[in-house]
Scaffold this active site. Sequence first.
Site, PDB file in Angstrom:
ATOM      1  N   LYS A   1       6.733  28.425  21.436  1.00  0.00           N
ATOM      2  CA  LYS A   1       7.850  27.976  20.874  1.00  0.00           C
ATOM      3  C   LYS A   1       8.920  27.377  22.096  1.00  0.00           C
ATOM      4  CE  LYS A   1       9.209  32.446  20.037  1.00  0.00           C
ATOM      5  NZ  LYS A   1       7.908  32.953  20.464  1.00  0.00           N
TER       6      LYS A   1
ATOM      7  N   ARG B   1      14.777  37.999  15.937  1.00  0.00           N
ATOM      8  CA  ARG B   1      13.501  38.568  16.197  1.00  0.00           C
ATOM      9  C   ARG B   1      13.339  39.725  15.237  1.00  0.00           C
ATOM     10  NH1 ARG B   1      12.516  36.710  21.198  1.00  0.00           N
ATOM     11  NH2 ARG B   1      10.626  37.561  22.391  1.00  0.00           N
TER      12      ARG B   1
ATOM     13  N   ARG C   1      -0.340  31.507  31.822  1.00  0.00           N
ATOM     14  CA  ARG C   1       1.174  31.001  31.680  1.00  0.00           C
ATOM     15  C   ARG C   1       1.724  31.109  33.056  1.00  0.00           C
ATOM     16  NH1 ARG C   1       5.022  32.309  27.066  1.00  0.00           N
ATOM     17  NH2 ARG C   1       4.981  34.545  27.657  1.00  0.00           N
TER      18      ARG C   1
ATOM     19  N   ARG D   1       5.650  35.503  34.788  1.00  0.00           N
ATOM     20  CA  ARG D   1       6.660  36.336  34.308  1.00  0.00           C
ATOM     21  C   ARG D   1       6.434  37.725  34.803  1.00  0.00           C
ATOM     22  NH1 ARG D   1       8.281  33.983  28.657  1.00  0.00           N
ATOM     23  NH2 ARG D   1       8.236  36.541  28.139  1.00  0.00           N
TER      24      ARG D   1
ATOM     25  N   ARG E   1       4.842  43.694  23.468  1.00  0.00           N
ATOM     26  CA  ARG E   1       5.553  42.381  22.668  1.00  0.00           C
ATOM     27  C   ARG E   1       4.848  42.163  21.407  1.00  0.00           C
ATOM     28  NH1 ARG E   1       5.229  39.594  27.859  1.00  0.00           N
ATOM     29  NH2 ARG E   1       6.065  37.575  26.772  1.00  0.00           N
TER      30      ARG E   1
HETATM   31  P1  ADP Z   1       8.290  36.270  24.599  1.00  0.00           P
HETATM   32  O1  ADP Z   1       8.759  35.666  23.216  1.00  0.00           O
HETATM   33  O2  ADP Z   1       6.874  35.709  25.151  1.00  0.00           O
HETATM   34  O3  ADP Z   1       8.347  37.718  24.573  1.00  0.00           O
HETATM   35  P2  ADP Z   1      10.776  35.538  25.427  1.00  0.00           P
HETATM   36  O4  ADP Z   1      10.999  34.730  26.615  1.00  0.00           O
HETATM   37  O5  ADP Z   1      11.246  34.747  24.245  1.00  0.00           O
HETATM   38  O6  ADP Z   1       9.433  35.982  25.581  1.00  0.00           O
HETATM   39  O7  ADP Z   1      11.657  36.980  25.705  1.00  0.00           O
HETATM   40  C1  ADP Z   1      11.465  37.689  26.612  1.00  0.00           C
HETATM   41  C2  ADP Z   1      11.850  38.985  26.419  1.00  0.00           C
HETATM   42  O8  ADP Z   1      13.416  39.072  26.368  1.00  0.00           O
HETATM   43  C3  ADP Z   1      11.551  39.689  25.124  1.00  0.00           C
HETATM   44  O9  ADP Z   1      10.367  40.561  25.377  1.00  0.00           O
HETATM   45  C4  ADP Z   1      12.917  40.857  24.774  1.00  0.00           C
HETATM   46  O10 ADP Z   1      12.880  41.920  25.811  1.00  0.00           O
HETATM   47  C5  ADP Z   1      13.792  40.003  25.288  1.00  0.00           C
HETATM   48  N1  ADP Z   1      14.319  39.448  24.228  1.00  0.00           N
HETATM   49  C6  ADP Z   1      14.562  37.853  23.912  1.00  0.00           C
HETATM   50  N2  ADP Z   1      14.985  37.651  22.886  1.00  0.00           N
HETATM   51  C7  ADP Z   1      15.209  38.701  22.226  1.00  0.00           C
HETATM   52  C8  ADP Z   1      15.806  39.180  20.889  1.00  0.00           C
HETATM   53  N3  ADP Z   1      16.188  37.879  19.902  1.00  0.00           N
HETATM   54  N4  ADP Z   1      15.920  40.332  20.620  1.00  0.00           N
HETATM   55  C9  ADP Z   1      15.789  41.269  21.427  1.00  0.00           C
HETATM   56  N5  ADP Z   1      15.108  40.985  22.692  1.00  0.00           N
HETATM   57  C10 ADP Z   1      14.929  39.898  22.962  1.00  0.00           C
END
Ligand code: ADP
Length: 222
Positions: free
Chosen positions: A18, A93, A130, A163, A174
């Site tokens: 993404k 999400r 990553r 990360r 996740r």
């Molecule tokens: P990934 O998709 O690999 O988990 P992201 O960078 O998109 O990585 O998100 C990292 C973390 O940020 C998530 O695991 C969550 O804790 C938080 N997060 C990001 N976007 C959301 C969302 N829309 N709702 C809830 N938590 C979120």
Amino acid sequence: MAGPAPRIVLLGRQGSGKGTQATRLSAVYEVPHVSTGEAFRAAVKEGTELGRAVQGYMDRGDLVPDDMVEAVIKAHLFGPRAPEGFILDGFPRNVAQAEALELMAGHRSLDVAVNLDASTAEVLRRIAGRRVCSKCGANYNVVDNPPRVPGSCDECGSALYQRDDDTEEAVARRLELYEKATAPLIDWYRQRGLLANVDAMGEPDAVTGRVVAAVQAALARR
Ligand code: ADP
Ligand code: ZN
């Protein structure tokens, strides 16, 4: 491109690409790339109140509570000087967040929700390799997409790191939450006629070609 700047949501498992594809789409369509994950990581790094509130959830691989996420989206996308179009990466999400987005977007709803379809085995492989730039957030993969100089960002020269939530436990958590909370959005957007499913296996450039074709088809229909 006829009509207003596109409003695009990217769906897909962690590691499906993404962030990479959003950066490219942002350049193609000249609209901002908004990543809730990036926004939270920046807040954690800066030690803001929001950063302190979200860090625990993120490190465990849990979802940040909806109200905090929605506040970030509202500030970036629907406040003063709101952009006309955008690429959303990591939001919504779950169904509650998708409903909140619909309300915030009002009469100018989304143009398309692109699902980046990659298998669990493939995303586990990608996440293990990553690396992220500590300054600009650019993504690399030590196997598929290594930086020119190991450990340092091609764009800005800053150090790359793994990360905090790319540990085995947090990744498992996740992916479990993805299946439970996020995957239902695929049908949710399909029912609204907004879904474009894209094969996200293979080279990033090939995936970009498929994504742009899917977005163009959606824009031609509006
Ligand atoms: P990934 O998709 O690999 O988990 P992201 O960078 O998109 O990585 O998100 C990292 C973390 O940020 C998530 O695991 C969550 O804790 C938080 N997060 C990001 N976007 C959301 C969302 N829309 N709702 C809830 N938590 C979120
Ligand atoms: Zn960088």
